[in-house]
Write an enzyme that holds these catalytic residues in place. Structure first.
Site, PDB file in Angstrom:
ATOM      1  CD  GLU A  59      -3.135   0.752   2.156  1.00  0.00           C
ATOM      2  OE1 GLU A  59      -4.039   1.583   2.258  1.00  0.00           O
ATOM      3  OE2 GLU A  59      -3.098  -0.281   2.852  1.00  0.00           O
ATOM      4  CD  GLU A  92      -4.115  -0.566   9.303  1.00  0.00           C
ATOM      5  OE1 GLU A  92      -4.738  -0.083   8.345  1.00  0.00           O
ATOM      6  OE2 GLU A  92      -3.459  -1.628   9.220  1.00  0.00           O
TER       7      GLU A  92
END
Length: 540
Positions: A142, A402
């Site tokens: 990502e 996260e």
């Protein structure tokens, strides 16, 4: 059989490994990189998705060979090496940290080692994700410049590092990626995802304002202001009677709560209009400032009519809706204490635990402090039970995760499709640690005027730190005496005026400056000393 050996470098980092090896010609070594281990001690790579995070090296056999890759980087703490015949030397693998050149300008330390580790985790998360653009994560497939992450973290980033140039350049990417319809993208540079998303697109107003507050540079605002106006026009056109649609990502990765996306979107609509009006005012465009202020009044009135009840409850009844409404000044004065009460009730009902996600968590502690509940803010900050900032610290984290539940003892790892262990968004509490634990706050953009007001709590008995501003080093070193009073040393740069706020009482002031050099104001709740540049020592 070839050996499989794992190296623990002690810190989750971003970069690559430098290999030192002596091995026969043709020996093929495979290095795989991971942030965390499985319960059996093997490296956990499932969360990398399609990213390989693998380096391969074939030995020449010519004595000591030293090699490192040039055109890649990984996110890792652990390096697994396969292909050796013998036990390797301890110095076979060395971690090489990379990142954009953003000098460190902030220092934070206090009596609680858990908070020092939290600050270290925040700093390392920023260091590893501020690589050319502010990425979301450095390890999986990502590594994108997600705008929502950047906007909530920008104030914290400006305390840790000199990010003026870095984020100003990124704002060029953001404006370049703005659609013809005025919508800012979800990621910049624009290579994926959507556009016009609440709290993500609002980075186009929030980040330049945060940089202006940190550095006092009006040019940052002037460069982005036309794009800010286009964004406001887009929001107005894509709203229903000034209410934003039930769309977007919501309060991403909130835990145990579900904030209505229309409420969140309308709150951020109001915030962007407010910052655009303030920007116009700073730039001397007073007619445009008044027009945006009138629009802000209309959006706020629409928010109140649609979502706010007479008892101060807000649609959704989550921590997030109250935090955003209070942070963005969306409530009338008489309802603010009621909304604050609902927020505190929710926090205490969860056992002094939070439920906020990416785009509200950075406002949680500042809101509690602003409205007089510093005690609740401190209980949240030093909470170790899940979910909390210190939960990951307790379990050995060296960067910000996260997810609040990226790993738990009960359930192990979360969904590997989205489970980074180096993601800075939840580290946005760092701003509060500088501004309230240390007490360093700008009262004029760029720190031309400052307030130094430590607010102890959470069992913390001393704290010290500094911030290298454009005027020089701004610092504080405070500690509580045995009888609970505060002694403080403040360092104020040349050309800066400081207001030092201390608990009520009488203090000796060093240096023994003429009375004309400082002013003492007292009220029942505090002692305020107004000073100029220099080092000032206050002893009760």
């Amino acid at each position: 059989a070839k050996r499989i050996v794992s190296f623990d470098l002690g810190q989750n980092m971003v970069g690559h490994a430098r290999l030192r090896v002596r091995a026969p010609e043709g020996t093929k070594l495979t290095m795989r990189f991971a942030e965390i281990l499985n319960p059996d001690g093997t490296i956990y790579t499932t969360n990398l998705r399609s990213a390989r995070q693998t380096d391969e090296y074939t030995c020449s056999g010519n004595g000591l060979e030293v090699w490192e890759p040039t055109f890649t980087f990984h996110g890792f703490r652990y390096v697994e090496v396969t292909g050796l015949d013998e036990r390797p030397a301890a110095d076979m693998i060395e971690g090489v940290v990379i990142g954009s050149d953003i000098p460190k300008i902030g220092e934070f330390e206090c009596s609680d080692p858990r908070l020092n580790q939290l600050q270290s985790n925040i700093f390392w998360g920023q260091r590893g994700n501020f690589v050319s653009v502010p990425t979301d994560c450095p390890q999986r497939d990502e590594r994108l410049g997600w705008t929502g992450d950047a906007q909530i973290f920008a104030p914290t980033a400006a305390f840790n590092n000199q990010v003026g140039g870095f984020l100003t350049k990124w704002l060029v990417d953001l404006v370049d990626a703005q659609g013809a319809n005025g919508a800012f993208p979800d990621v910049a540079p624009r290579v994926a995802a959507g556009e016009g998303t609440a709290a993500w697109g609002d980075a186009g107003t929030i980040v330049p304002w945060a940089l202006y507050q940190a550095y006092g540079d009006k040019q940052i605002l002037a460069d982005v202001y036309p794009a800010m106006k286009r964004w406001i026009a887009y929001l107005e056109q894509h709203s229903n009677n000034l209410l934003r649609p039930e769309a977007g990502y919501g309060d991403w990765l909130a835990i145990g709560s579900n904030t209505p996306r229309d409420v969140l979107g309308t709150a951020f609509f109001a915030r962007s209009v407010q910052l655009t009006a303030e920007t116009a005012r700073v730039l001397g465009l007073l007619d445009e400032a008044r027009a945006h202020q009138m629009l802000w009044n209309r959006v706020v009135n629409a928010f109140r009519a649609a979502y706010v009840q007479p008892d101060g409850t807000i649609k959704g009844d989550t921590q997030t809706v109250y935090v955003l409404a209070l942070a963005f000044d969306l409530l009338p004065d008489n309802l603010r204490p009621l909304a604050l009460g609902h927020l505190v009730d929710d926090i205490e009902g969860r056992g002094d635990r939070l439920s906020t996600g990416f785009v509200s968590v950075g406002h949680l502690l500042p809101v509690l402090s602003r409205f007089g509940r510093e005690d609740v803010a401190w209980r949240l900050l030093v909470q170790e039970a899940f979910p909390s900032w210190l939960f990951s610290v307790k379990h050995g984290a060296t960067t910000i995760w996260e997810r609040w539940d990226g790993w738990t003892p009960e359930n192990g790892f979360q969904d590997p499709g989205m489970n980074s262990f180096n993601h800075y968004s939840f580290g946005s509490c760092g701003e509060w640690m500088y501004a309230h634990t240390l007490g360093l706050r700008a009262t004029q953009p760029g720190y031309r005027e400052v307030t130094i007001e430590p607010r102890p709590g959470g069992g913390v008995t001393w704290a010290r730190g500094n911030l290298r501003t454009g005027y020089g080093l701004l610092g504080v070193d405070w500690r509580l005496t045995d009888d609970g009073r505060m002694a403080l040393i403040a360092t104020v740069p040349v050309g800066v005026k400081a207001k030092i706020v201390l608990p009520p009482g009488t203090y000796s002031v060093t240096p023994d400056a003429p009375a004309s050099d400082y002013t003492v104001l007292r009220d029942p709740d505090r002692t305020i000393v107004e000073v100029g540049s220099g080092q000032w020592r206050f002893v009760p």
